[in-house]
Write a protein that holds these residues in place. Structure first.
Motif, PDB file in Angstrom:
ATOM      1  N   ARG A 225      72.294 -18.125  39.187  1.00 21.74           N
ATOM      2  CA  ARG A 225      72.262 -18.906  37.893  1.00 21.74           C
ATOM      3  C   ARG A 225      71.601 -20.123  38.316  1.00 21.74           C
ATOM      4  O   ARG A 225      70.859 -20.928  37.390  1.00 21.74           O
ATOM      5  CB  ARG A 225      73.231 -18.906  37.364  1.00 21.74           C
ATOM      6  N   GLY A 229      67.635 -17.876  37.730  1.00 19.61           N
ATOM      7  CA  GLY A 229      67.528 -16.540  37.620  1.00 19.61           C
ATOM      8  C   GLY A 229      68.401 -16.066  36.319  1.00 19.61           C
ATOM      9  O   GLY A 229      69.013 -16.788  35.649  1.00 19.61           O
ATOM     10  N   VAL A 230      68.360 -14.675  35.999  1.00 18.67           N
ATOM     11  CA  VAL A 230      68.862 -14.174  34.977  1.00 18.67           C
ATOM     12  C   VAL A 230      69.914 -13.223  35.584  1.00 18.67           C
ATOM     13  O   VAL A 230      69.674 -12.345  36.475  1.00 18.67           O
ATOM     14  CB  VAL A 230      68.080 -13.241  34.243  1.00 18.67           C
ATOM     15  N   THR A 232      73.019 -10.309  34.358  1.00 27.16           N
ATOM     16  CA  THR A 232      73.704  -9.603  33.370  1.00 27.16           C
ATOM     17  C   THR A 232      74.431  -8.402  34.026  1.00 27.16           C
ATOM     18  O   THR A 232      74.467  -8.092  35.372  1.00 27.16           O
ATOM     19  CB  THR A 232      72.796  -9.165  32.461  1.00 27.16           C
ATOM     20  N   PRO A 238      75.755 -10.420  29.112  1.00 32.68           N
ATOM     21  CA  PRO A 238      75.790 -11.670  30.086  1.00 32.68           C
ATOM     22  C   PRO A 238      77.090 -11.273  31.227  1.00 32.68           C
ATOM     23  O   PRO A 238      78.064 -10.601  30.751  1.00 32.68           O
ATOM     24  CB  PRO A 238      76.353 -12.498  29.245  1.00 32.68           C
ATOM     25  N   ALA A 248      70.755  -9.070  38.872  1.00 26.25           N
ATOM     26  CA  ALA A 248      70.412 -10.209  39.031  1.00 26.25           C
ATOM     27  C   ALA A 248      68.867 -10.160  39.379  1.00 26.25           C
ATOM     28  O   ALA A 248      68.502  -9.528  40.327  1.00 26.25           O
ATOM     29  CB  ALA A 248      71.326 -11.049  40.011  1.00 26.25           C
ATOM     30  N   PRO A 251      63.146 -14.516  36.407  1.00 26.19           N
ATOM     31  CA  PRO A 251      62.660 -14.244  34.876  1.00 26.19           C
ATOM     32  C   PRO A 251      61.492 -13.328  35.162  1.00 26.19           C
ATOM     33  O   PRO A 251      60.675 -13.430  35.948  1.00 26.19           O
ATOM     34  CB  PRO A 251      62.276 -15.546  34.477  1.00 26.19           C
ATOM     35  N   HIS A 254      63.775  -9.137  35.742  1.00 24.02           N
ATOM     36  CA  HIS A 254      65.016  -8.954  35.112  1.00 24.02           C
ATOM     37  C   HIS A 254      64.775  -7.923  34.086  1.00 24.02           C
ATOM     38  O   HIS A 254      65.332  -6.884  33.858  1.00 24.02           O
ATOM     39  CB  HIS A 254      65.724 -10.084  34.577  1.00 24.02           C
TER      40      HIS A 254
END
Length: 277
Positions: A225, A229-230, A232, A238, A248, A251, A254
């Motif tokens: 984070r 990065g993303v 979930t 989330p 993880a 962008p 993901h």
């Protein structure tokens, strides 16, 4: 939420304490199993000693209690609490592989606001606070840029095709097969901390973690984070401290991996036999 200036101070304290156990961590490489915790899982004397030492030092210097992998601690979903994995990748560590390290996160009502992953055997440290930036060996690095799966390496969690449980081996094998059709390369490092730190640093394009324990995941979630990065769960929700797995990635990547996961469907619908994993 903890004020930013306090987070910076706490991050500095935590980093110094992890630096302080460097020699003890390195000296213990190759340590045999001391406590058997389940099928294919054990702790070494180094795990136990480091957790006791860091738990005491963290509480003494910050006044915040610690929940560790080996000895437990306060509720990780309530208030401020450190979560600690003294030796992540214990099997690697005991075998002499360098893909092992110490993971530490500070949770505020279950949300990671600090994350530290120290990999003494390769001489790398990764740290961040809420909002970033990611610090690699103490130096801030640029945030992750959008990229694609075809040009990226993906880290995957442990694979035993006969395993049962929440995410059966058959599902993991199917996922590996589908990602391999697109991704440049796949790696299984045997260390959640390595996979998530390398994802945050852009070494890996993404990582899939099958474990759900806060001491394994929280530090790396914070790092990814903090790097932009993303993060979930495997369904795209989330990530929270209650999540049962982690996806993880940078962008772009993901979304591509999530599409593959959605096409495979619910892992629990995959049937297999054999030991729990």
């Amino acid at each position: 939420m903890t004020p930013t200036r306090d987070l910076d101070e706490l991050l500095a304290i935590a980093g110094r304490l992890l630096d302080g156990v460097h020699d003890q961590f390195v000296a213990g490489v190759g340590a045999p199993s001391a406590v058997r915790k389940g099928w294919g899982d054990f702790a070494t004397e180094v795990d136990l000693a480091l957790e006791k030492r860091l738990t005491a030092e963290l509480f003494e210097q910050t006044g915040i209690e610690v929940h560790g992998e080996e000895f437990g601690g306060p509720d990780v979903g309530s208030g401020l609490v450190w979560v600690l994995d003294p030796v992540d990748g214990t099997f690697n560590y005991s075998a002499g592989l360098p893909t092992a390290g110490t993971l530490l996160a500070l949770l505020d009502d279950g949300v990671p606001v600090l994350g530290l992953t120290w990999l003494p055997l390769i001489g790398h440290t990764y740290a961040t606070r809420a909002g970033g930036p990611l610090l690699v060996n103490g130096i801030a690095v640029p945030p992750l840029e959008p990229t694609d799966l075809a040009s990226s390496i993906v880290g995957l969690g442990a694979l035993n095709v006969n395993s049962r449980g929440r995410i059966p081996g058959s599902f993991r094998l199917d996922l590996l097969a589908e990602i391999s059709k697109v991704s440049s390369r796949i790696r299984i490092h045997g260390s959640t901390g390595v996979d998530l730190a390398f994802t945050a640093a852009g070494i890996l394009g993404g990582a899939i973690v099958y474990g759900r324990n806060a001491w394994d995941n929280a530090a790396g979630v914070a790092l990814v984070r903090g790097a932009g990065g993303v993060v979930t769960d495997l369904a795209g929700n989330p990530w929270t401290v209650e999540s049962e797995a982690v996806l993880a990635a940078a962008p772009g990547i993901h979304g591509e991996i999530l599409d593959i996961l959605n096409a495979l469907g619910d892992p629990r619908a995959s049937s297999s036999g054999g030991p729990q994993s």
